[in-house]
Design a protein around this motif. Structure first.
Motif, short mmCIF file in Angstrom:
data_model
loop_
_atom_site.label_atom_id
_atom_site.label_comp_id
_atom_site.label_asym_id
_atom_site.label_seq_id
_atom_site.Cartn_x
_atom_site.Cartn_y
_atom_site.Cartn_z
N GLU A 140 0.91 -1.14 0.01
CA GLU A 140 0.12 0.27 0.12
C GLU A 140 0.85 1.12 0.01
O GLU A 140 1.79 1.41 0.92
N ILE A 141 0.58 2.23 -1.01
CA ILE A 141 1.55 3.37 -1.16
C ILE A 141 0.64 4.67 -0.94
O ILE A 141 -0.36 4.90 -1.86
N ARG A 142 0.70 5.28 0.05
CA ARG A 142 -0.33 6.38 0.61
C ARG A 142 -0.14 7.68 -0.32
O ARG A 142 -1.16 8.05 -0.79
N ARG A 143 1.10 8.13 -0.30
CA ARG A 143 1.02 9.42 -0.71
C ARG A 143 1.79 9.65 -2.06
O ARG A 143 1.34 10.53 -2.84
N SER A 144 2.72 8.85 -2.42
CA SER A 144 3.39 9.07 -3.68
C SER A 144 4.09 8.00 -4.32
O SER A 144 4.68 7.13 -3.55
N LEU A 145 3.89 7.50 -5.52
CA LEU A 145 4.60 6.27 -6.17
C LEU A 145 5.10 7.05 -7.52
O LEU A 145 4.50 7.54 -8.45
N CYS A 146 6.60 6.73 -7.61
CA CYS A 146 7.26 7.35 -8.85
C CYS A 146 7.98 6.12 -9.31
O CYS A 146 9.09 5.51 -8.60
N LEU A 147 7.57 5.41 -10.72
CA LEU A 147 8.32 4.44 -11.20
C LEU A 147 8.72 4.91 -12.50
O LEU A 147 7.87 5.13 -13.45
N ASP A 148 10.10 5.18 -12.66
CA ASP A 148 10.74 5.85 -13.88
C ASP A 148 11.46 4.82 -14.47
O ASP A 148 12.75 4.51 -14.18
N VAL A 149 11.10 3.97 -15.57
CA VAL A 149 11.82 2.94 -15.93
C VAL A 149 11.58 3.08 -17.59
O VAL A 149 10.84 2.41 -18.29
N GLN A 150 12.16 4.21 -17.89
CA GLN A 150 12.06 4.59 -19.30
C GLN A 150 12.22 3.67 -20.52
O GLN A 150 13.26 2.88 -20.08
N LYS A 151 11.32 3.24 -21.37
CA LYS A 151 11.38 2.65 -22.50
C LYS A 151 12.81 2.63 -23.05
O LYS A 151 13.34 3.83 -23.55
#
Length: 277
Positions: free
Chosen positions: A190-201
């Motif tokens: 559970e991620i309450r405030r912010s999720l950043c996944l930068d896995v650029q193609k």
């Protein structure tokens, strides 16, 4: 600066207290005495972490921060469930005391090691059978995990890997891993405030934002209303996105279509898989 030059365990019943702003180096290179073949920092079931903010980096033989990844990473092992991953195996014991991991923020950079390496004798590329990620949790439950923020930068494999675990976070950030951003094996986060996944193609294939395994049950990422989400990469095969805010991804096998979203959720969202990897 503290240096980990072998497979170091925080043992059952022991507490590691880390001062605010501490930097830890996990040295690169082969360690023959290690079960995973590299230096690593491993919190055993029943151990305790007490910290505010600290960072863990890959280290060179000169004890300097390295931008090369060839180490065993950072591991947290709990008493919530049995599980196994890459040479580390947990059994569920009734008498096992729970772990307790407390921190405001943990940042890891250039941890883990690549699946492939060059053979020093033959000069050819060889493939390993394990996945040594930057940050790995096995069998960790919600009462054991009291870490507010995780940041994983430039992992040599997956940015964050959960096996048979269930945790809650305020913030999760994964940037530029060599393989997947967030890997769940029969786990829930559970991620309450912010999720950043930068896995650029890139030209690399099978490198996704999310990669879920379901051997011991489903895997779920839960994002409540008000959570700020930034996703950039290939979504992942055979996953389900339930969201009124994020547009549906194309998730057919090996489609490799880039996916991008940035915004604040107006309603709850879930990414999950219950029956397919």
């Amino acid at each position: 600066m503290w240096v980990v030059d072998r497979e170091v365990h925080v043992l059952d019943g022991a507490e590691l207290s880390i001062a605010d702003g501490t930097r830890i180096l996990i040295l690169n290179g082969v360690v023959s005495s290690s079960r995973i073949g590299r230096a690593a920092l491993i919190f055993d079931p029943g151990s305790t972490l007490s910290a505010a903010r600290f960072s863990v980096y890959a280290g060179s033989s000169q004890y300097r921060i390295s931008r090369t990844s060839d180490n065993g990473g950072l591991w947290f092992l709990g008493a919530y469930a049995a599980g196994a991953s890459d040479g580390i195996r947990l059994s569920k014991a009734v008498a096992q005391r729970p772990s307790l991991f407390q921190a405001a923020s943990i940042t890891v950079s250039h941890l883990g090691r690549l699946d492939t390496s060059m053979s020093p004798r033959k000069g050819r590329e060889r493939h390993s059978d394990d996945d040594i990620d930057a940050l790995k949790l096995i069998g960790v439950g919600p009462d054991e995990w009291q870490v507010s923020q995780l940041r994983s930068l430039h992992s040599a494999d997956d940015g964050v890997d959960l096996t048979n675990s269930y945790i809650r976070l305020n913030r999760l950030e994964v940037r530029n891993p060599t393989e997947d951003g967030l890997n769940l094996s029969s786990s829930r986060i559970e991620i309450r405030r912010s999720l950043c996944l930068d896995v650029q193609k890139t030209s690399a294939t099978d490198r996704d934002l999310f990669d879920f395994e379901t051997d011991d049950g489903g895997s779920f990422v839960e994002l409540p209303r008000g959570c700020w989400v930034r996703l950039n990469g290939v979504f992942g095969d055979q996953l389900v996105l339930s969201s009124q805010d994020m547009h549906p991804p194309l998730v057919s096998d090996n489609l490799e279509c880039p996916y991008s979203f940035s915004g604040k959720l107006k309603s709850d969202a879930v990414v999950f898989s219950v029956s397919q990897d």
